[in-house]
Design a protein around this motif. Sequence first.
Motif, PDB file in Angstrom:
ATOM      1  N   ASP A  44      -8.811  11.950  45.962  1.00 29.63           N
ATOM      2  CA  ASP A  44      -9.819  10.892  46.345  1.00 29.63           C
ATOM      3  C   ASP A  44      -8.956   9.678  46.159  1.00 29.63           C
ATOM      4  O   ASP A  44      -9.428   8.640  47.226  1.00 29.63           O
ATOM      5  CB  ASP A  44     -10.679  10.553  44.828  1.00 29.63           C
ATOM      6  N   GLN A  45      -8.084   9.493  45.516  1.00 30.47           N
ATOM      7  CA  GLN A  45      -6.968   8.392  45.480  1.00 30.47           C
ATOM      8  C   GLN A  45      -6.432   8.342  46.776  1.00 30.47           C
ATOM      9  O   GLN A  45      -6.225   7.149  47.205  1.00 30.47           O
ATOM     10  CB  GLN A  45      -5.987   8.365  44.313  1.00 30.47           C
ATOM     11  N   ASN A  65      -1.653   2.369  43.547  1.00 35.49           N
ATOM     12  CA  ASN A  65      -1.615   3.163  42.066  1.00 35.49           C
ATOM     13  C   ASN A  65      -0.638   4.131  41.886  1.00 35.49           C
ATOM     14  O   ASN A  65      -0.660   5.091  41.503  1.00 35.49           O
ATOM     15  CB  ASN A  65      -3.093   3.906  42.085  1.00 35.49           C
ATOM     16  N   TYR A  66       0.787   3.676  42.203  1.00 38.42           N
ATOM     17  CA  TYR A  66       1.788   4.427  42.177  1.00 38.42           C
ATOM     18  C   TYR A  66       2.225   5.086  40.830  1.00 38.42           C
ATOM     19  O   TYR A  66       2.506   6.070  40.741  1.00 38.42           O
ATOM     20  CB  TYR A  66       3.247   4.072  42.833  1.00 38.42           C
ATOM     21  N   ASP A 115       2.271   9.759  37.285  1.00 38.37           N
ATOM     22  CA  ASP A 115       1.784  10.576  36.217  1.00 38.37           C
ATOM     23  C   ASP A 115       1.327  11.959  36.583  1.00 38.37           C
ATOM     24  O   ASP A 115       1.595  13.006  35.993  1.00 38.37           O
ATOM     25  CB  ASP A 115       0.384   9.819  35.326  1.00 38.37           C
ATOM     26  N   ALA A 116       0.799  11.931  37.795  1.00 39.15           N
ATOM     27  CA  ALA A 116       0.022  13.099  38.454  1.00 39.15           C
ATOM     28  C   ALA A 116       1.120  14.061  38.865  1.00 39.15           C
ATOM     29  O   ALA A 116       1.389  15.292  38.396  1.00 39.15           O
ATOM     30  CB  ALA A 116      -0.704  13.139  39.777  1.00 39.15           C
ATOM     31  N   LEU A 117       2.414  13.739  39.253  1.00 39.99           N
ATOM     32  CA  LEU A 117       3.492  14.710  39.632  1.00 39.99           C
ATOM     33  C   LEU A 117       4.206  15.122  38.324  1.00 39.99           C
ATOM     34  O   LEU A 117       4.589  16.278  38.358  1.00 39.99           O
ATOM     35  CB  LEU A 117       4.482  13.833  40.481  1.00 39.99           C
ATOM     36  N   LYS A 118       4.357  14.115  37.319  1.00 41.03           N
ATOM     37  CA  LYS A 118       4.981  14.766  35.903  1.00 41.03           C
ATOM     38  C   LYS A 118       4.119  15.711  35.505  1.00 41.03           C
ATOM     39  O   LYS A 118       4.530  16.533  34.639  1.00 41.03           O
ATOM     40  CB  LYS A 118       5.336  13.437  35.005  1.00 41.03           C
ATOM     41  N   TRP A 119       2.751  15.495  35.439  1.00 43.67           N
ATOM     42  CA  TRP A 119       1.862  16.260  34.680  1.00 43.67           C
ATOM     43  C   TRP A 119       2.069  17.897  35.360  1.00 43.67           C
ATOM     44  O   TRP A 119       1.809  18.737  34.494  1.00 43.67           O
ATOM     45  CB  TRP A 119       0.529  15.778  34.682  1.00 43.67           C
ATOM     46  N   TYR A 120       1.837  17.812  36.779  1.00 41.49           N
ATOM     47  CA  TYR A 120       2.147  19.164  37.591  1.00 41.49           C
ATOM     48  C   TYR A 120       3.279  20.095  36.998  1.00 41.49           C
ATOM     49  O   TYR A 120       3.117  21.011  36.709  1.00 41.49           O
ATOM     50  CB  TYR A 120       1.832  18.917  38.827  1.00 41.49           C
ATOM     51  N   VAL A 121       4.445  19.189  36.868  1.00 41.33           N
ATOM     52  CA  VAL A 121       5.497  19.851  36.696  1.00 41.33           C
ATOM     53  C   VAL A 121       5.530  20.381  35.179  1.00 41.33           C
ATOM     54  O   VAL A 121       5.873  21.512  34.989  1.00 41.33           O
ATOM     55  CB  VAL A 121       6.939  18.888  36.837  1.00 41.33           C
ATOM     56  N   TYR A 122       5.098  19.772  34.390  1.00 46.14           N
ATOM     57  CA  TYR A 122       4.880  20.148  33.096  1.00 46.14           C
ATOM     58  C   TYR A 122       3.811  21.294  32.749  1.00 46.14           C
ATOM     59  O   TYR A 122       4.048  22.356  32.197  1.00 46.14           O
ATOM     60  CB  TYR A 122       4.283  18.975  32.032  1.00 46.14           C
ATOM     61  N   ARG A 123       2.665  21.134  33.573  1.00 44.27           N
ATOM     62  CA  ARG A 123       1.691  22.269  33.413  1.00 44.27           C
ATOM     63  C   ARG A 123       2.225  23.574  34.226  1.00 44.27           C
ATOM     64  O   ARG A 123       1.917  24.504  33.621  1.00 44.27           O
ATOM     65  CB  ARG A 123       0.676  21.847  34.273  1.00 44.27           C
TER      66      ARG A 123
END
Length: 209
Positions: free
Chosen positions: A142-143, A188-189, A194-202
């Motif tokens: 969406d973003q 909204n970089y 945040d999304a990229l970092k969260w994905y790597v963590y997950r």
Amino acid sequence: MKKNYAGVITGDLVGSTEVTESARREGLEAVQQCFAAFTGDSSGEIYRGDAFQLYTTSPEKLLFMALKLRLSLIELGLDARLSMAVAEAEDRELPVRIANNSEAFTLSGRLLDGMKSQRFAFAADEESFSGDVGMMVGFLDDQISQVTAKMAQALVLWMDNPSLQHAALAEKLGISRSAFTRVINRANYGRVDDALKWYVYRIKRYQES
């Protein structure tokens, strides 16, 4: 025995029959340039005129790759549907063969077939991982769908040069630091980061489970 995991992106240009041939070719050249940048642990191929597929043995990079592919097209006034999938892979399935029938290929292709208005989608061979990442990817979709060509250009430059300050990035674009900061903030970089970092963590949690 250590498990191997594969990541696959299957995609196609949106409305490719409605754009000029030169625009379509420019879009596919942008895709090819992205493939060339994803060296070492990935391989991509363009087929059927407007479709493409990327395979990587580093699935923790999959979301970054999908974002760069899509933003590189948005820069040109184009867009793509991108279906991401992650699954365990056998040694014999590595390195890439685009005709590979491993689970990541199957999941990605099946998911793309079901996409309508979506531009990003995600699936995995583990339900909770698939659900978590799929939800986040939906919000990110969406973003990114609101990003302009100028915003996309700024985001790609920032993604490719994560260690550079805004002043140096602005110089590469030939604009002032304040202008660059305004553009990338409107994109909204921080949320993208945040999304990229969260994905790597997950995905690390998924690979260790």
